[in-house]
Write a protein that holds these residues in place. Structure first.
Motif, PDB file in Angstrom:
ATOM      1  N   LYS A  12      -5.439   2.416  -6.610  1.00 51.84           N
ATOM      2  CA  LYS A  12      -6.841   2.437  -6.197  1.00 51.84           C
ATOM      3  C   LYS A  12      -6.952   2.928  -4.764  1.00 51.84           C
ATOM      4  O   LYS A  12      -6.232   2.475  -3.877  1.00 51.84           O
ATOM      5  CB  LYS A  12      -7.435   1.032  -6.304  1.00 51.84           C
ATOM      6  CG  LYS A  12      -8.890   0.949  -5.867  1.00 51.84           C
ATOM      7  CD  LYS A  12      -9.403  -0.473  -5.951  1.00 51.84           C
ATOM      8  CE  LYS A  12     -10.845  -0.572  -5.442  1.00 51.84           C
ATOM      9  NZ  LYS A  12     -11.328  -1.983  -5.501  1.00 51.84           N
ATOM     10  N   LYS A  13      -7.867   3.859  -4.515  1.00 47.89           N
ATOM     11  CA  LYS A  13      -8.031   4.425  -3.180  1.00 47.89           C
ATOM     12  C   LYS A  13      -8.667   3.413  -2.245  1.00 47.89           C
ATOM     13  O   LYS A  13      -9.704   2.817  -2.552  1.00 47.89           O
ATOM     14  CB  LYS A  13      -8.874   5.697  -3.246  1.00 47.89           C
ATOM     15  CG  LYS A  13      -8.983   6.426  -1.916  1.00 47.89           C
ATOM     16  CD  LYS A  13      -9.632   7.781  -2.040  1.00 47.89           C
ATOM     17  CE  LYS A  13     -11.124   7.671  -2.286  1.00 47.89           C
ATOM     18  NZ  LYS A  13     -11.794   8.991  -2.207  1.00 47.89           N
ATOM     19  N   LEU A  14      -8.039   3.252  -1.066  1.00 48.12           N
ATOM     20  CA  LEU A  14      -8.552   2.364  -0.026  1.00 48.12           C
ATOM     21  C   LEU A  14      -9.113   3.139   1.160  1.00 48.12           C
ATOM     22  O   LEU A  14     -10.054   2.688   1.798  1.00 48.12           O
ATOM     23  CB  LEU A  14      -7.436   1.432   0.465  1.00 48.12           C
ATOM     24  CG  LEU A  14      -6.768   0.550  -0.588  1.00 48.12           C
ATOM     25  CD1 LEU A  14      -5.619  -0.231   0.043  1.00 48.12           C
ATOM     26  CD2 LEU A  14      -7.775  -0.393  -1.232  1.00 48.12           C
TER      27      LEU A  14
ATOM     28  N   ARG B 252       0.838  -1.195   0.000  1.00 47.26           N
ATOM     29  CA  ARG B 252       0.000   0.000   0.000  1.00 47.26           C
ATOM     30  C   ARG B 252       0.875   1.248   0.000  1.00 47.26           C
ATOM     31  O   ARG B 252       2.070   1.193   0.278  1.00 47.26           O
ATOM     32  CB  ARG B 252      -0.910   0.013   1.236  1.00 47.26           C
ATOM     33  CG  ARG B 252      -1.920  -1.122   1.306  1.00 47.26           C
ATOM     34  CD  ARG B 252      -2.634  -1.132   2.642  1.00 47.26           C
ATOM     35  NE  ARG B 252      -1.671  -1.214   3.720  1.00 47.26           N
ATOM     36  CZ  ARG B 252      -1.791  -0.584   4.905  1.00 47.26           C
ATOM     37  NH1 ARG B 252      -2.856   0.162   5.148  1.00 47.26           N
ATOM     38  NH2 ARG B 252      -0.868  -0.702   5.826  1.00 47.26           N
TER      39      ARG B 252
ATOM     40  N   ASN C 182       0.673   7.786 -11.228  1.00 47.87           N
ATOM     41  CA  ASN C 182       1.300   6.746 -12.058  1.00 47.87           C
ATOM     42  C   ASN C 182       2.815   6.898 -12.117  1.00 47.87           C
ATOM     43  O   ASN C 182       3.533   5.900 -12.208  1.00 47.87           O
ATOM     44  CB  ASN C 182       0.721   6.770 -13.476  1.00 47.87           C
ATOM     45  CG  ASN C 182      -0.644   6.127 -13.553  1.00 47.87           C
ATOM     46  OD1 ASN C 182      -1.054   5.415 -12.636  1.00 47.87           O
ATOM     47  ND2 ASN C 182      -1.359   6.358 -14.636  1.00 47.87           N
TER      48      ASN C 182
ATOM     49  N   THR D  52      -1.799  -0.346  -7.143  1.00 51.76           N
ATOM     50  CA  THR D  52      -2.220   0.018  -8.493  1.00 51.76           C
ATOM     51  C   THR D  52      -2.746   1.453  -8.538  1.00 51.76           C
ATOM     52  O   THR D  52      -3.103   1.945  -9.605  1.00 51.76           O
ATOM     53  CB  THR D  52      -3.320  -0.924  -9.009  1.00 51.76           C
ATOM     54  OG1 THR D  52      -4.538  -0.686  -8.269  1.00 51.76           O
ATOM     55  CG2 THR D  52      -2.906  -2.380  -8.861  1.00 51.76           C
TER      56      THR D  52
ATOM     57  N   LYS E  72      -9.488  13.010  -3.378  1.00 52.43           N
ATOM     58  CA  LYS E  72      -9.014  12.276  -4.548  1.00 52.43           C
ATOM     59  C   LYS E  72      -7.487  12.268  -4.598  1.00 52.43           C
ATOM     60  O   LYS E  72      -6.847  13.250  -4.211  1.00 52.43           O
ATOM     61  CB  LYS E  72      -9.549  12.917  -5.832  1.00 52.43           C
ATOM     62  CG  LYS E  72     -11.053  12.808  -5.989  1.00 52.43           C
ATOM     63  CD  LYS E  72     -11.496  13.440  -7.303  1.00 52.43           C
ATOM     64  CE  LYS E  72     -13.007  13.338  -7.478  1.00 52.43           C
ATOM     65  NZ  LYS E  72     -13.443  13.954  -8.771  1.00 52.43           N
TER      66      LYS E  72
ATOM     67  N   LEU F 165      -3.687   4.109  -0.651  1.00 56.04           N
ATOM     68  CA  LEU F 165      -3.962   3.469  -1.943  1.00 56.04           C
ATOM     69  C   LEU F 165      -3.357   2.079  -1.971  1.00 56.04           C
ATOM     70  O   LEU F 165      -2.420   1.773  -1.225  1.00 56.04           O
ATOM     71  CB  LEU F 165      -3.354   4.291  -3.087  1.00 56.04           C
ATOM     72  CG  LEU F 165      -3.531   5.809  -3.099  1.00 56.04           C
ATOM     73  CD1 LEU F 165      -2.788   6.399  -4.284  1.00 56.04           C
ATOM     74  CD2 LEU F 165      -4.996   6.191  -3.137  1.00 56.04           C
ATOM     75  N   ASP F 166      -3.854   1.245  -2.870  1.00 58.45           N
ATOM     76  CA  ASP F 166      -3.153  -0.012  -3.116  1.00 58.45           C
ATOM     77  C   ASP F 166      -2.051   0.230  -4.145  1.00 58.45           C
ATOM     78  O   ASP F 166      -1.852   1.362  -4.605  1.00 58.45           O
ATOM     79  CB  ASP F 166      -4.115  -1.129  -3.523  1.00 58.45           C
ATOM     80  CG  ASP F 166      -4.738  -0.947  -4.916  1.00 58.45           C
ATOM     81  OD1 ASP F 166      -4.254  -0.100  -5.707  1.00 58.45           O
ATOM     82  OD2 ASP F 166      -5.708  -1.664  -5.216  1.00 58.45           O
TER      83      ASP F 166
END
Length: 218
Positions: A67-69, A41, A80, A65, A74, A62-63
């Motif tokens: 993706k928000k956890l 993470r 990236n 990739t 935002k 985030l993970d």
């Protein structure tokens, strides 16, 4: 790579966010910071906020990739680029992107810090800080930076400031500071005919000292 609690990581991200703003290396919503967490993470600053106003409780998790956890806001659009460095280098524990004025001026002028002229800087950052060619933010920027991620701890991004990495936020920040310091010396030296490069015989001992200190890519 230092291990710390998530609460401490939040405080450290807040601390260095504010320092970037205090130094004048970010303005408006510029800049972004992230740090690696256990279990694949990341923790990062949110987008669309001044770095002076981001509190510890506003950080996102985030993970690996992107993706928000966790978190209400935002993540920033340049995640990236951070992820690419984390995926390329297991030794990278933090990434900082900012716009320090002198180093950013070199990038927007198509120049690089590609002349080793201070021995201490070679030990800290290697012989050069390259400038990544101009690219659109997003996947194009990742592709432009990809050839440099394995070898360098600091990059000037043409048209987009400076990005640094480190085993932790402290060293990523100190590398940002050193890039800007070198850029200022370089600009001043150009006014009086320099800088003169270090003799080639200096480089191998300095790079050996860099390796001995555990600096640079593993």
């Amino acid at each position: 790579m230092r291990r710390m609690s998530e609460a401490d990581q939040r405080r450290e991200l807040h601390h260095y966010s504010v320092r970037l703003w205090e130094r004048g290396w970010v303005a408006n919503h510029d800049g972004n910071l992230s740090a690696r967490l256990p279990r694949a993470r990341l923790m990062c600053t949110p987008t669309a906020m001044s770095k002076a106003d981001i509190g510890p409780d506003m950080m996102l998790v985030l993970d690996d990739t992107g993706k928000k956890l966790q978190g209400e806001r935002k993540p920033f659009s340049e995640m990236n680029l951070h992820l690419a460095w984390y995926h390329a280098r297991p030794d990278v524990g933090a990434v900082i992107h900012a716009h320090p004025v002198t180093a950013t001026a070199l990038g927007v002028s198509g120049q690089s810090l590609d002349t080793p002229f201070l021995p201490e800087a070679v030990v800290s950052l290697g012989p050069i800080i390259p400038t990544v060619p101009l690219a659109m933010p997003g996947q194009e920027a990742v592709q432009a930076a990809a050839p440099y991620l394995d070898e360098y701890d600091a990059l000037i991004l043409a048209g987009n400031g400076v990005i640094t990495c480190g085993p932790d936020l402290e060293l990523a920040y100190l590398r940002m500071e050193l890039v800007e310091h070198l850029a200022r010396i370089y600009v001043e030296a150009k006014k009086v005919g320099g800088p003169d490069p270090l003799p080639p015989r200096f480089l191998q001992p300095l790079l050996a000292a860099r390796a001995k200190a555990g600096l640079g890519p593993e």
